[in-house]
Scaffold this active site. Structure first.
Site, PDB file in Angstrom:
ATOM      1  N   ASP A   1     -33.259   4.223  25.469  1.00 21.06           N
ATOM      2  CA  ASP A   1     -32.497   3.745  26.629  1.00 21.06           C
ATOM      3  C   ASP A   1     -33.261   2.603  27.301  1.00 21.06           C
ATOM      4  OD1 ASP A   1     -30.089   5.493  28.316  1.00 21.06           O
ATOM      5  OD2 ASP A   1     -31.011   3.773  29.329  1.00 21.06           O
ATOM      6  N   ASN A   2     -32.516   1.686  27.904  1.00 21.20           N
ATOM      7  CA  ASN A   2     -33.180   0.618  28.678  1.00 21.20           C
ATOM      8  C   ASN A   2     -32.909   0.757  30.182  1.00 21.20           C
ATOM      9  OD1 ASN A   2     -30.538  -0.122  28.874  1.00 21.20           O
ATOM     10  ND2 ASN A   2     -30.819  -2.246  28.194  1.00 21.20           N
TER      11      ASN A   2
ATOM     12  N   GLY B   1     -28.650   4.022  33.344  1.00 17.16           N
ATOM     13  CA  GLY B   1     -29.172   5.395  33.307  1.00 17.16           C
ATOM     14  C   GLY B   1     -30.383   5.524  34.214  1.00 17.16           C
TER      15      GLY B   1
ATOM     16  N   ASP C   1     -33.979  -1.934  24.461  1.00 20.26           N
ATOM     17  CA  ASP C   1     -32.598  -2.418  24.477  1.00 20.26           C
ATOM     18  C   ASP C   1     -32.062  -2.301  23.053  1.00 20.26           C
ATOM     19  OD1 ASP C   1     -30.256  -3.840  24.366  1.00 20.26           O
ATOM     20  OD2 ASP C   1     -31.029  -5.605  25.427  1.00 20.26           O
TER      21      ASP C   1
ATOM     22  N   LYS D   1     -22.617  -6.896  24.074  1.00 15.73           N
ATOM     23  CA  LYS D   1     -23.698  -6.850  23.084  1.00 15.73           C
ATOM     24  C   LYS D   1     -23.976  -5.425  22.606  1.00 15.73           C
ATOM     25  CE  LYS D   1     -27.245  -9.799  23.614  1.00 15.73           C
ATOM     26  NZ  LYS D   1     -28.277 -10.610  24.327  1.00 15.73           N
TER      27      LYS D   1
ATOM     28  N   LYS E   1     -27.928   4.058   8.161  1.00 10.22           N
ATOM     29  CA  LYS E   1     -27.859   3.703   6.731  1.00 10.22           C
ATOM     30  C   LYS E   1     -29.240   3.844   6.086  1.00 10.22           C
ATOM     31  CE  LYS E   1     -26.789  -0.377   3.897  1.00 10.22           C
ATOM     32  NZ  LYS E   1     -27.836  -1.412   3.997  1.00 10.22           N
TER      33      LYS E   1
ATOM     34  N   TYR F   1     -15.372  -4.480  27.782  1.00  8.91           N
ATOM     35  CA  TYR F   1     -15.655  -3.090  27.377  1.00  8.91           C
ATOM     36  C   TYR F   1     -14.708  -2.662  26.257  1.00  8.91           C
ATOM     37  CZ  TYR F   1     -16.260   2.025  28.036  1.00  8.91           C
ATOM     38  OH  TYR F   1     -16.501   3.368  27.875  1.00  8.91           O
TER      39      TYR F   1
ATOM     40  N   TYR G   1     -19.075   0.373   7.899  1.00 11.90           N
ATOM     41  CA  TYR G   1     -20.281   1.016   7.339  1.00 11.90           C
ATOM     42  C   TYR G   1     -19.924   2.290   6.579  1.00 11.90           C
ATOM     43  CZ  TYR G   1     -24.179  -1.859   8.795  1.00 11.90           C
ATOM     44  OH  TYR G   1     -25.094  -2.874   8.892  1.00 11.90           O
TER      45      TYR G   1
ATOM     46  N   THR H   1     -14.661  11.731  31.457  1.00 13.91           N
ATOM     47  CA  THR H   1     -15.515  12.923  31.470  1.00 13.91           C
ATOM     48  C   THR H   1     -16.415  12.889  32.701  1.00 13.91           C
ATOM     49  OG1 THR H   1     -15.406  13.129  29.086  1.00 13.91           O
ATOM     50  CG2 THR H   1     -17.322  14.122  30.155  1.00 13.91           C
TER      51      THR H   1
END
Ligand code: NAD
Ligand code: UDP
Length: 312
Positions: free
Chosen positions: A31-32, A36, A56, A91, A105, A145, A159, A175
């Site tokens: 987490d950056n 949070g 990040d 990003k 992967k 978003y 993927y 939520t």
């Protein structure tokens, strides 16, 4: 089992870390702290099976050792947050999804993407089934978003199909629960904070728009069940109990024992008029449905916010 959770210091991410630790996993949170907080990790950091990487996730990341599961939950999630951080949101939905898929992967790990009901935009079908492609304004304010998450879903399916990664996609509907930020701007922390501080509740628009609120422990249970399957298409996870925002304000006022005023403010651009998940797929596939009704969930959450505000 060794499980990496991006966005682990966020609201849902911290509950996931807690659950996977409880299930005996080693958990690595990345987490950056853009939305949070370190406080969300307070209890977890005492657990020797928990580790934290401040990073990040839109930037490349090398993690040593095996990893069995990668869960990508990093992203500003509240409309106020993602409008404050539009480029970071684009990003982390695109580059961050690429980075986390790359880890899955390389490590041959299961992968789970936290997508959103926002992929349905301001929906023209109601309730929303996974087959519905949505009604999204790509250049509107919420586009940063919504489109990031739609791209993230496309990248995840890429993927899965072309690299054979065992991917999973959940579309989370509103939520709530303990460890939401009081100031994240979402309707529940706003209304509870306002009710407890004795301020007027701010309804955007006329309050006739609907949402369907799911308590966080129900969501976490659905995630754990889905991760064990080999099902790759998106799965809605949410509570179908739909309510108007005006009714929601009244419920929260009643619960707080207050009779604050309500003030009406302009409805933000592209604010969805209705939202309710069709959870048939989750029911059939996972034998899952929400267990905590809104009254019980709101009571628990209100206690959390009372403590935060020093009102209990
Ligand atoms: P949150 O803001 O509490 O958590 C997001 C976490 O991601 C934060 O800790 C933040 O610091 C971290 N983060 C953001 N960008 C990052 C980056 N580039 N690198 C590392 N960390 C980064 O929000 P939340 O409600 O817990 O949402 C978690 C996930 O669930 C998000 O992906 C969100 O889109 C999705 N989701 C949530 C809801 C909901 O109702 N809560 C609904 C739909 C989807
Ligand atoms: N809302 C509101 N008052 C507030 C915050 C939000 O009326 O103080 C409304 C918002 O316009 C939307 C609904 O509540 O219609 C849910 O907003 P939220 O920001 O929680 O998330 P969304 O579901 O729109 O992503």
């Amino acid at each position: 089992m060794r499980t990496l959770i991006s966005g682990g210091a966020g609201f849902i991410g911290s509950h996931l870390c807690e659950r996977f630790l409880k299930d005996g996993h080693e958990v690595i949170a990345v987490d950056n702290f853009i939305t949070g907080s370190l406080e969300n990790l307070d209890l977890l950091r005492q657990n020797p099976k928990f580790s934290f990487i401040g990073h990040d996730i839109s930037q490349p990341l090398q993690v040593s050792g095996p990893i069995d599961n990668v869960l990508h939950f990093a992203s500003p999630a509240s409309p106020v947050d993602y409008l404050n951080y539009p480029i970071q949101t684009l990003k982390v939905g695109s580059l961050g999804t690429h980075v986390t898929l790359g880890i899955a992967k390389e490590k041959n790990a299961r992968y789970l993407l936290a997508s959103t009901s926002e992929v349905y935009g301001d929906p023209l079908e109601h309730p929303q089934k996974e087959e519905y492609w949505g009604n999204v304004n790509p250049i509107g304010l919420r586009g940063v978003y919504d489109e990031a998450k739609r791209f993230a879903e496309a990248m995840t399916m890429g993927y899965c199909r072309y690299h054979g990664v065992n991917t999973h996609i959940i579309r989370i509907f509103n939520t709530y629960g303990e460890r939401m930020r009081l100031d994240d701007g979402r309707v529940l922390p706003n209304f509870m904070g306002q009710a407890l501080r004795g301020e007027p509740l701010t309804i955007y628009g006329d309050g006739s728009q609907t949402r369907s609120f799911c308590y966080v422990s129900d969501l976490v249970e659905g995630i754990c069940r889905l991760l064990k399957t080999d099902f790759h298409e998106p799965v809605n996870l949410g509570n179908p109990a739909e309510i108007t925002i005006k009714q929601f304000a009244d419920e929260i006022l009643k619960l707080s024992g207050r009779s604050n005023d309500i003030v009406y403010k302009p409805l933000p651009q592209d604010d969805p008029k209705v939202r309710k998940p069709d959870i048939t797929r989750a029911k059939n596939l996972l034998g899952w449905e929400p267990k905590i009704d809104r009254d019980a969930g709101l009571r628990q959450t209100m206690e959390f916010f009372k403590k935060k505000l020093g009102k209990s």
